[in-house]
Motif scaffolding. Structure first.
Motif, PDB file in Angstrom:
ATOM      1  N   GLU A 298       0.821  -1.208   0.000  1.00 57.64           N
ATOM      2  CA  GLU A 298       0.000   0.000   0.000  1.00 57.64           C
ATOM      3  C   GLU A 298       0.856   1.260   0.000  1.00 57.64           C
ATOM      4  O   GLU A 298       2.015   1.258   0.397  1.00 57.64           O
TER       5      GLU A 298
ATOM      6  N   CYS B 161      -2.400   6.691  -1.933  1.00 57.94           N
ATOM      7  CA  CYS B 161      -3.049   5.998  -3.042  1.00 57.94           C
ATOM      8  C   CYS B 161      -4.567   5.887  -2.826  1.00 57.94           C
ATOM      9  O   CYS B 161      -5.009   5.212  -1.893  1.00 57.94           O
TER      10      CYS B 161
ATOM     11  N   CYS C  53      -5.914   2.362  -2.710  1.00 60.00           N
ATOM     12  CA  CYS C  53      -5.605   1.685  -1.443  1.00 60.00           C
ATOM     13  C   CYS C  53      -6.660   2.035  -0.395  1.00 60.00           C
ATOM     14  O   CYS C  53      -7.102   1.169   0.372  1.00 60.00           O
TER      15      CYS C  53
ATOM     16  N   GLU D 251      -9.180  -0.495   1.563  1.00 63.71           N
ATOM     17  CA  GLU D 251      -9.272  -0.515   3.021  1.00 63.71           C
ATOM     18  C   GLU D 251     -10.712  -0.332   3.491  1.00 63.71           C
ATOM     19  O   GLU D 251     -11.188  -1.056   4.382  1.00 63.71           O
TER      20      GLU D 251
ATOM     21  N   THR E 229      -0.495  -0.240  -6.721  1.00 61.70           N
ATOM     22  CA  THR E 229      -1.044  -0.412  -5.376  1.00 61.70           C
ATOM     23  C   THR E 229      -2.545  -0.167  -5.413  1.00 61.70           C
ATOM     24  O   THR E 229      -3.019   0.670  -6.196  1.00 61.70           O
ATOM     25  N   PRO E 230      -3.316  -0.874  -4.604  1.00 62.74           N
ATOM     26  CA  PRO E 230      -2.824  -1.940  -3.722  1.00 62.74           C
ATOM     27  C   PRO E 230      -2.562  -3.228  -4.487  1.00 62.74           C
ATOM     28  O   PRO E 230      -3.238  -3.525  -5.479  1.00 62.74           O
TER      29      PRO E 230
END
Length: 275
Positions: A115, A119, A122, A126, A245-246
């Motif tokens: 991560e 970003c 990301c 989450e 990412t991720p």
């Protein structure tokens, strides 16, 4: 010659032949001149095409060179500050000590997460999967290895990815990584806003985690204690062949690329592995 009354002699033939010959010579000269002009035009056209092709090749090579430079620099830190010595955070594991572990060591399933705190994708991951991941780690069914990258610093400019990652590593030293990790994503600025480059912002956010905002944590953040470790982690990401990412791997399988993946499916996969 006398041909008799009312009849005249034909004009001398040599006069007609002279006029006809001049006409033929004139036409031949015009054709030759036209042919010569055509050859000259062909030569000019050929030279012009050669120049156009040559210029096009130069433009293409120049564009390729520019693209190569952009690609070569994508994801790199801007290098505005020295990264310093490589100091891994407390409890870091894995190859070169680049993974921050969360969860029971004995868990049968391991989730590897790469991560960048700047970003947006990301953050989206989450917000969608965090509760499920916490549930599985709290139940001892899943171990998570967090790896930190700084690709947004390289792509957008700035140092917020690196400074936020260093602050998260400092939180790991204090045993507060999971909570501070979540706070950083909850308060992520827009991708183009390098707000995490402000250490004061990172320290203010630490106040949202009980017991984190200490003199030791503040010193760790301000000194960039783990900057070198963060840079090494980002280099490992670049050399890992990941697309961005991720990057999320469950027991080695890239599940984030699976469009059918959902938090419920992830939970089922981990539960099945633990049976």
């Amino acid at each position: 010659m006398d041909l008799g009354p009312g009849r005249r002699a034909a004009p001398p033939r040599f006069v007609l032949r002279g006029v006809s010959e001049k006409n033929r010579q004139g036409k031949r000269g015009a054709r030759e001149k036209l042919a010569a002009e055509r050859e000259k035009q062909k030569s000019r056209d050929k030279r012009r095409r050669a120049l156009i092709v040559g210029a096009s090749v130069v433009c293409v090579l120049g564009l390729a060179a520019v693209i190569g430079v952009v690609a070569a620099n994508a994801g790199k830190d801007d290098g505005s500050e020295s990264s310093g010595p490589i100091v891994a955070p407390s409890g870091a594991q894995g190859k070169d000590g680049l993974a921050i572990p969360v969860g029971e060591e004995s868990a049968k399933s391991t989730l590897v997460v790469w991560e960048d705190f700047r970003c947006p994708a990301c953050k989206a991951f989450e917000l969608a999967y965090r509760d499920t991941v916490h549930e599985l780690t709290d139940a001892g069914q899943l171990k998570v290895e967090y790896h930190l990258a700084t690709i947004i610093d390289g792509n957008m400019g700035g140092t917020g990815s690196r400074k936020a990652a260093n602050a998260a590593a400092c939180a790991q030293d204090a045993g507060k990584f999971p909570a501070y990790h979540d706070v950083l994503f909850d308060n992520q600025p827009p991708e183009t806003d390098d707000a995490f480059a402000d250490e004061g912002k990172l320290l203010d956010l630490a106040g949202k985690v009980d017991g984190l905002d200490t003199a030791l944590f503040q010193e760790c953040v301000k000194d960039g204690k783990h900057d070198g470790w963060v840079e090494k982690s980002n280099k490992a990401f670049q050399e890992g062949g990941f697309s961005g990412t991720p990057t999320v791997l469950l027991d080695g399988k890239n599940i984030y690329q699976d469009r059918s993946m959902t938090p419920a499916k992830l939970k089922q996969m981990v539960e099945d592995a633990n049976k």
